[in-house]
Write an enzyme that holds these catalytic residues in place. Structure first.
Site, PDB file in Angstrom:
ATOM      1  N   HIS A 230       8.686  11.890  -2.025  1.00  0.00           N
ATOM      2  CA  HIS A 230       9.626  12.221  -3.101  1.00  0.00           C
ATOM      3  C   HIS A 230       9.267  13.586  -3.663  1.00  0.00           C
ATOM      4  O   HIS A 230       8.157  14.088  -3.493  1.00  0.00           O
ATOM      5  CB  HIS A 230       9.660  11.153  -4.198  1.00  0.00           C
ATOM      6  CG  HIS A 230       8.371  10.967  -4.944  1.00  0.00           C
ATOM      7  ND1 HIS A 230       7.909  11.857  -5.879  1.00  0.00           N
ATOM      8  CD2 HIS A 230       7.444   9.979  -4.884  1.00  0.00           C
ATOM      9  CE1 HIS A 230       6.765  11.431  -6.375  1.00  0.00           C
ATOM     10  NE2 HIS A 230       6.458  10.299  -5.781  1.00  0.00           N
ATOM     11  N   GLU A 264       5.221  -1.019  -7.588  1.00  0.00           N
ATOM     12  CA  GLU A 264       5.488  -0.108  -8.699  1.00  0.00           C
ATOM     13  C   GLU A 264       6.125   1.166  -8.161  1.00  0.00           C
ATOM     14  O   GLU A 264       5.590   1.810  -7.249  1.00  0.00           O
ATOM     15  CB  GLU A 264       4.191   0.220  -9.435  1.00  0.00           C
ATOM     16  CG  GLU A 264       4.415   0.977 -10.727  1.00  0.00           C
ATOM     17  CD  GLU A 264       3.114   1.210 -11.480  1.00  0.00           C
ATOM     18  OE1 GLU A 264       3.152   1.928 -12.489  1.00  0.00           O
ATOM     19  OE2 GLU A 264       2.072   0.679 -11.042  1.00  0.00           O
ATOM     20  N   LEU A 265       7.247   1.558  -8.703  1.00  0.00           N
ATOM     21  CA  LEU A 265       8.032   2.672  -8.201  1.00  0.00           C
ATOM     22  C   LEU A 265       7.233   3.981  -8.203  1.00  0.00           C
ATOM     23  O   LEU A 265       6.719   4.413  -9.234  1.00  0.00           O
ATOM     24  CB  LEU A 265       9.295   2.843  -9.046  1.00  0.00           C
ATOM     25  CG  LEU A 265      10.210   4.015  -8.679  1.00  0.00           C
ATOM     26  CD1 LEU A 265      10.750   3.857  -7.258  1.00  0.00           C
ATOM     27  CD2 LEU A 265      11.344   4.137  -9.686  1.00  0.00           C
ATOM     28  N   ASP A 266       7.136   4.610  -7.012  1.00  0.00           N
ATOM     29  CA  ASP A 266       6.518   5.928  -6.845  1.00  0.00           C
ATOM     30  C   ASP A 266       5.104   5.992  -7.423  1.00  0.00           C
ATOM     31  O   ASP A 266       4.678   7.035  -7.940  1.00  0.00           O
ATOM     32  CB  ASP A 266       7.380   7.023  -7.472  1.00  0.00           C
ATOM     33  CG  ASP A 266       8.688   7.219  -6.725  1.00  0.00           C
ATOM     34  OD1 ASP A 266       8.726   6.934  -5.514  1.00  0.00           O
ATOM     35  OD2 ASP A 266       9.673   7.639  -7.354  1.00  0.00           O
ATOM     36  N   ALA A 267       4.389   4.895  -7.356  1.00  0.00           N
ATOM     37  CA  ALA A 267       3.048   4.856  -7.951  1.00  0.00           C
ATOM     38  C   ALA A 267       1.986   4.409  -6.956  1.00  0.00           C
ATOM     39  O   ALA A 267       0.862   4.108  -7.354  1.00  0.00           O
ATOM     40  CB  ALA A 267       3.042   3.935  -9.168  1.00  0.00           C
TER      41      ALA A 267
END
Length: 322
Positions: A230, A264-267
């Site tokens: 991302h 966990e989103l983008d973590a």
């Protein structure tokens, strides 16, 4: 013929000429050097004395030679990480015996992870690539595979958006017999069961700008690593068209992050990050181009590092990248 015989007689008198069949190799004959190939080994185990020595002895005892070794022992942590590159003669050290030797080493040190890979002998990693509308990361992975820059085989490409038959990506996939599956999603149906069936034979997944969030159930059912990419404009610029938001805000530094996917989103644990400066001279078009170039490069670097066994998870949320 007479001239040829005259030359032969002259060479005989000078002790130079020999009949072709009479030549013999005198003195000590040099042995033909062994045919060596490359191997890679990664190791994670509780830290204790003598690990490197035993690892070196394991390889040397079979005639192998370590080319380089990277070791990481975090401060005040009882854990040892290593990545070794070595050369060996497969005639002296067959692959099955190598596995047995490293398995014994793993048992000796109660290793949590011990992986050996021989790129010239082992199958390439099989991957499935998922993408949404944007093609830049998807095209980069496909061309990297075609050019041999990525040691992978692409099993299939999955998208939640249709692509017309005459697009560059579709033509590429058709020429190379790579299946393409379009599975449009809705907020209530992410098509996860169908995706799981399509990717069942893959070694890991690559999300090349796939703009969907996988559920914990999907991650558990798949059970293997998923690499995502991302832009580095989060969390400041969320939602639609983050590049324009950042451009309008006058940011001076942009970037991209590649990481493992977790619930966990983008973590998830970070594998690779890249940054680049932008300035007042950039247009929105050049700003977006720089951002997309970073995403492509960052994703490719992460995939290569993963395939070369350079990435080890560390303390859950971190990675060791040798």
């Amino acid at each position: 013929m007479a001239m040829a015989r005259g030359v032969q007689n002259l060479l005989r008198k000078r002790g130079i000429y020999r009949n072709f069949h009479s030549w013999k190799i005198s003195g000590n004959q040099q042995e033909v050097p062994p045919c060596t190939i490359d191997g890679i080994h990664v190791f994670r185990c509780p830290d204790r004395l003598g690990i490197v020595a035993k690892l070196s002895d394991c390889i040397a005892s079979r005639g192998g030679n370590i080319q380089c070794i990277d070791v990481f022992v975090p401060a005040k942590k009882n854990v040892f990480y290593s990545r070794s590159e070595f050369v060996f003669d497969p005639a002296r050290w067959p692959r099955a015996l190598m596995d047995d030797d490293f398995r014994g080493l793993s048992e000796m040190f109660n290793a949590e992870k011990s992986i050996v890979r021989v790129p010239d002998q082992d199958p390439k990693f099989k991957i499935a690539v998922l993408a949404s509308k944007q093609d830049h990361c998807l095209a980069e992975v496909l061309h990297g595979w075609q050019d041999g820059k990525l040691p992978v085989d692409v099993n299939c490409v999955i998208s939640n958006h249709e692509r017309t038959p005459n697009t560059h990506v579709i033509r590429f996939l058709e020429r190379n017999s790579i299946p393409y599956y379009c599975l449009p999603t809705t907020p209530g149906n992410k098509r996860e069961d169908e995706i799981l069936e399509l990717v069942a034979g893959s070694d890991f997944l690559v999300l090349a700008r796939y703009m969907q969030i996988f559920s914990g159930r999907f991650l558990e059912c798949y059970g293997k690593d998923i690499i995502n990419i991302h832009h580095g404009l989060l969390p400041s610029f969320k939602g639609g068209n983050p590049s324009k938001q950042a451009f309008d805000a006058g940011v001076k530094l942009i970037g991209a992050t590649s990481h493992f996917v977790t619930e966990e989103l983008d973590a998830g644990p970070i594998i690779e990050q890249m940054v680049e400066r932008v300035s007042h001279r950039d247009t929105l078009q050049s700003f977006v181009q720089k951002s997309e170039n970073l995403e492509k490069q960052c994703l490719m670097k992460a995939i290569r590092s993963y395939c070369e066994l350079r990435v080890l998870c560390y303390e859950g949320a971190k990675t060791v990248v040798f």
